[in-house]
Write a protein that holds these residues in place. Structure first.
Motif, PDB file in Angstrom:
ATOM      1  N   LEU A  10       4.224  10.699   2.209  1.00  0.00           N
ATOM      2  CA  LEU A  10       3.632   9.561   2.899  1.00  0.00           C
ATOM      3  C   LEU A  10       4.351   8.269   2.509  1.00  0.00           C
ATOM      4  CD1 LEU A  10       1.449   8.414   4.735  1.00  0.00           C
ATOM      5  CD2 LEU A  10      -0.092   8.333   2.766  1.00  0.00           C
ATOM      6  N   SER A  11       4.634   8.109   1.218  1.00  0.00           N
ATOM      7  CA  SER A  11       5.300   6.890   0.752  1.00  0.00           C
ATOM      8  C   SER A  11       6.756   6.822   1.208  1.00  0.00           C
ATOM      9  CB  SER A  11       5.233   6.805  -0.777  1.00  0.00           C
ATOM     10  OG  SER A  11       5.951   7.862  -1.382  1.00  0.00           O
ATOM     11  N   GLN A  12       7.361   7.965   1.492  1.00  0.00           N
ATOM     12  CA  GLN A  12       8.763   7.993   1.923  1.00  0.00           C
ATOM     13  C   GLN A  12       8.923   7.963   3.439  1.00  0.00           C
ATOM     14  OE1 GLN A  12      10.240  11.565   0.053  1.00  0.00           O
ATOM     15  NE2 GLN A  12      10.634  10.553  -1.911  1.00  0.00           N
ATOM     16  N   CYS A  13       7.821   8.047   4.154  1.00  0.00           N
ATOM     17  CA  CYS A  13       7.884   8.098   5.622  1.00  0.00           C
ATOM     18  C   CYS A  13       8.396   6.760   6.175  1.00  0.00           C
ATOM     19  CB  CYS A  13       6.501   8.413   6.195  1.00  0.00           C
ATOM     20  SG  CYS A  13       6.439   8.449   7.993  1.00  0.00           S
ATOM     21  N   ARG A  14       9.430   6.818   6.979  1.00  0.00           N
ATOM     22  CA  ARG A  14      10.028   5.593   7.529  1.00  0.00           C
ATOM     23  C   ARG A  14       9.154   4.977   8.615  1.00  0.00           C
ATOM     24  NH1 ARG A  14      12.365   7.094  12.391  1.00  0.00           N
ATOM     25  NH2 ARG A  14      12.641   9.339  12.699  1.00  0.00           N
ATOM     26  N   ASN A  15       8.136   5.701   9.062  1.00  0.00           N
ATOM     27  CA  ASN A  15       7.294   5.212  10.153  1.00  0.00           C
ATOM     28  C   ASN A  15       6.075   4.430   9.680  1.00  0.00           C
ATOM     29  OD1 ASN A  15       8.498   8.067  11.000  1.00  0.00           O
ATOM     30  ND2 ASN A  15       8.368   6.807  12.841  1.00  0.00           N
ATOM     31  N   ILE A  16       5.945   4.172   8.375  1.00  0.00           N
ATOM     32  CA  ILE A  16       4.771   3.440   7.896  1.00  0.00           C
ATOM     33  C   ILE A  16       5.107   2.004   7.509  1.00  0.00           C
ATOM     34  CG2 ILE A  16       3.698   5.571   7.049  1.00  0.00           C
ATOM     35  CD1 ILE A  16       4.338   4.562   4.193  1.00  0.00           C
ATOM     36  N   CYS A  17       6.299   1.550   7.804  1.00  0.00           N
ATOM     37  CA  CYS A  17       6.718   0.208   7.386  1.00  0.00           C
ATOM     38  C   CYS A  17       5.905  -0.898   8.042  1.00  0.00           C
ATOM     39  CB  CYS A  17       8.199   0.004   7.679  1.00  0.00           C
ATOM     40  SG  CYS A  17       9.283   1.035   6.658  1.00  0.00           S
ATOM     41  N   GLN A  18       5.200  -0.598   9.130  1.00  0.00           N
ATOM     42  CA  GLN A  18       4.373  -1.597   9.807  1.00  0.00           C
ATOM     43  C   GLN A  18       2.886  -1.281   9.696  1.00  0.00           C
ATOM     44  OE1 GLN A  18       5.817  -2.871  13.729  1.00  0.00           O
ATOM     45  NE2 GLN A  18       7.691  -1.715  13.369  1.00  0.00           N
ATOM     46  N   LEU A  19       2.534  -0.479   8.704  1.00  0.00           N
ATOM     47  CA  LEU A  19       1.152  -0.026   8.550  1.00  0.00           C
ATOM     48  C   LEU A  19       0.212  -1.193   8.261  1.00  0.00           C
ATOM     49  CD1 LEU A  19      -0.195   2.822   8.548  1.00  0.00           C
ATOM     50  CD2 LEU A  19      -0.247   2.644   6.056  1.00  0.00           C
ATOM     51  N   LYS A  20      -0.904  -1.235   9.000  1.00  0.00           N
ATOM     52  CA  LYS A  20      -1.910  -2.272   8.806  1.00  0.00           C
ATOM     53  C   LYS A  20      -3.164  -1.746   8.108  1.00  0.00           C
ATOM     54  CE  LYS A  20      -0.531  -4.937  12.896  1.00  0.00           C
ATOM     55  NZ  LYS A  20      -0.043  -6.098  12.143  1.00  0.00           N
ATOM     56  N   GLY A  21      -3.483  -0.473   8.303  1.00  0.00           N
ATOM     57  CA  GLY A  21      -4.687   0.089   7.702  1.00  0.00           C
ATOM     58  C   GLY A  21      -4.384   1.392   6.989  1.00  0.00           C
ATOM     59  N   LEU A  22      -4.854   1.511   5.720  1.00  0.00           N
ATOM     60  CA  LEU A  22      -4.685   2.739   4.940  1.00  0.00           C
ATOM     61  C   LEU A  22      -6.031   3.115   4.343  1.00  0.00           C
ATOM     62  CD1 LEU A  22      -2.959   4.950   3.605  1.00  0.00           C
ATOM     63  CD2 LEU A  22      -2.463   3.339   1.752  1.00  0.00           C
ATOM     64  N   ASN A  23      -6.548   4.276   4.722  1.00  0.00           N
ATOM     65  CA  ASN A  23      -7.847   4.746   4.259  1.00  0.00           C
ATOM     66  C   ASN A  23      -7.701   6.152   3.690  1.00  0.00           C
ATOM     67  OD1 ASN A  23     -10.486   5.506   3.828  1.00  0.00           O
ATOM     68  ND2 ASN A  23     -11.181   5.200   5.922  1.00  0.00           N
ATOM     69  N   LEU A  24      -7.900   6.273   2.370  1.00  0.00           N
ATOM     70  CA  LEU A  24      -7.852   7.573   1.701  1.00  0.00           C
ATOM     71  C   LEU A  24      -9.206   7.881   1.064  1.00  0.00           C
ATOM     72  CD1 LEU A  24      -4.341   7.351  -0.036  1.00  0.00           C
ATOM     73  CD2 LEU A  24      -4.923   8.479   2.119  1.00  0.00           C
ATOM     74  N   ASN A  25     -10.264   7.395   1.657  1.00  0.00           N
ATOM     75  CA  ASN A  25     -11.621   7.583   1.146  1.00  0.00           C
ATOM     76  C   ASN A  25     -11.913   9.065   0.911  1.00  0.00           C
ATOM     77  OD1 ASN A  25     -14.449   7.748   0.820  1.00  0.00           O
ATOM     78  ND2 ASN A  25     -14.768   5.945   2.089  1.00  0.00           N
TER      79      ASN A  25
END
Length: 410
Positions: free
Chosen positions: A251-266
């Motif tokens: 997940l941290s290496q994914c190039r598609n998360i550079c514009q991520l606005k919301g992260l929920n790992l509840n």
């Protein structure tokens, strides 16, 4: 004596027209908008696939709330709708009447159909479609369907296998909401259904908003889902499930998360993960992240200490929630100081400090009140007005893990 409620004339007209499929299709360009919903209902219930396929390509409203008709879905009718959507997407010049932007498969569109069936008072088509204005404003390109999918199944997993192949054909799905799936993966039939379903989810290349609650199939497979993406993710919510340390790395290496606005790992247990993994993940999204939910993740002081520096650089952060984790008072104090410079941070939800509990895990309210007073003094010294919530989890007011009952102080 019961009152007799005859069908509305518009309903009778639709029922009559759908009997002649060729006539129905050839008439679509000239039909008034008011006749489209009842005609679609009649075609859907009668399984007139060609009519459905043609109607999707000429749909005069921005939203097609298909989920409201899918209490008893039939694979052929759903396939027809998707077929019509495929034709629409392949056309360089779209039909004159078509306004379709949202194919909504959630079970939230029943009112739309009730209005046209006579179960609700008639309203104008303009006011009927007002709720989709917000969805339309988010769509960058006209006539680019935004497909919202929410699956909430209570049967055994074998039911899912019937529609798995259809999901894989929804190439333009941008938003996927997946509710918990019930069934036993130990059962051979259910296991095969799960394999089929998972393989189709992994084909969705244009996801921007991914929300999955309790996805038992995802453990150790997150990389397969992420590596097929061709667009940037703006929201990731993966809750109440098991993930591996390698999942978090991918997940941290994914190039598609550079514009991520919301992260929920509840509800995703991170207790035994290396603390620096969270740090690496947040560093990747620090420039865009607006909402961070790490409730009930088994986070310890070491995890939180690892992410304090990067949290202070999350300049867009508006919501931070870490309820239900075992955090010491000293680390909470450091957290408040590190996030003091985040001017957009308006909602902060923190757990009761570890010192509020006895060695047996019993909460001492008087001790909690004392610690809250100390936190309030820290906020006063920092000088910037802030609203925070410090409480045991779940919320004492409503029983939910995420509490919306804000206090103007600690």
């Amino acid at each position: 004596m019961s009152a007799y409620n005859p069908p509305r004339l518009v309903t009778l007209a639709a029922m009559s027209l759908v009997r002649d499929e060729a006539l129905a299709i050839s008439s679509l360009e000239y039909l008034p908008m008011e006749l489209y919903p009842p005609l679609f209902m009649a075609a859907f219930s009668g399984r007139h696939s060609e009519t459905l396929k043609a109607m999707v390509q000429a749909w005069p409203f921005a939203r097609l709330p298909l989920g409201g008709l899918m209490q008893k879905p039939h694979q052929g009718t759903i396939q027809a709708v998707l077929g019509g959507l495929d034709v629409l997407l392949a056309q360089k010049v779209h039909p004159r009447r078509c306004k379709l932007q949202v194919l909504d498969l959630r079970n939230t569109g029943q009112d739309f159909w009730n209005i046209w069936s006579g179960d609700m008072d008639h309203v104008s088509a303009t006011s009927l479609m007002a709720p989709v204005a917000k969805d339309m404003s988010r769509t960058k390109h006209p006539l680019t369907p935004l497909v919202e999918v929410e699956l909430s199944l209570t049967q055994e997993l074998s039911t899912l296998a019937k529609f798995a192949s259809l999901l894989g054909k929804m190439r333009n799905v941008q938003r996927l909401l997946l509710s918990p799936i019930h069934g036993s993966v130990a059962e051979e039939q259910d296991h095969q259904a799960l394999v089929q379903f998972t393989s189709q989810i992994l084909r969705l290349q244009y996801l921007q908003d991914l929300r999955m609650e309790g996805p038992a199939f995802l453990e150790g497979r997150l990389n397969q889902m992420l590596r097929c993406l061709k667009t940037s993710l703006y929201n990731i919510s993966i809750t109440n499930c098991l993930l591996t340390e390698s999942d978090l790395i991918h997940l941290s290496q994914c190039r598609n998360i550079c514009q991520l606005k919301g992260l929920n790992l509840n509800g995703v247990t991170l207790t035994n993960f290396r603390p620096e993994l969270l740090q690496v993940l947040l560093e990747k999204v620090a420039g865009t992240l607006e909402e961070l939910d790490l409730n009930l993740c088994g986070i310890m002081d070491s995890h939180l200490m690892a992410i304090l520096p990067v949290l202070s650089s999350c300049s867009q952060l508006r919501v931070l929630s870490i309820c239900g984790n075992l955090i010491s008072m000293a680390v909470l104090e450091r957290l408040l100081r590190h996030t003091d410079g985040l001017s957009d941070l308006s909602l902060e939800l923190y757990p009761a400090p570890r010192e509020s509990y006895s060695s047996l895990g019993i909460l001492h309210q008087e001790r909690l009140a004392q610690l809250k007073a100390e936190l309030w003094e820290i906020l006063t010294d920092l000088g910037r007005p802030r609203k925070i919530w410090v409480s045991p989890s779940p919320c004492p007011h409503c029983g939910d893990d995420m509490c919306n009952h804000l206090s103007p102080n600690a």
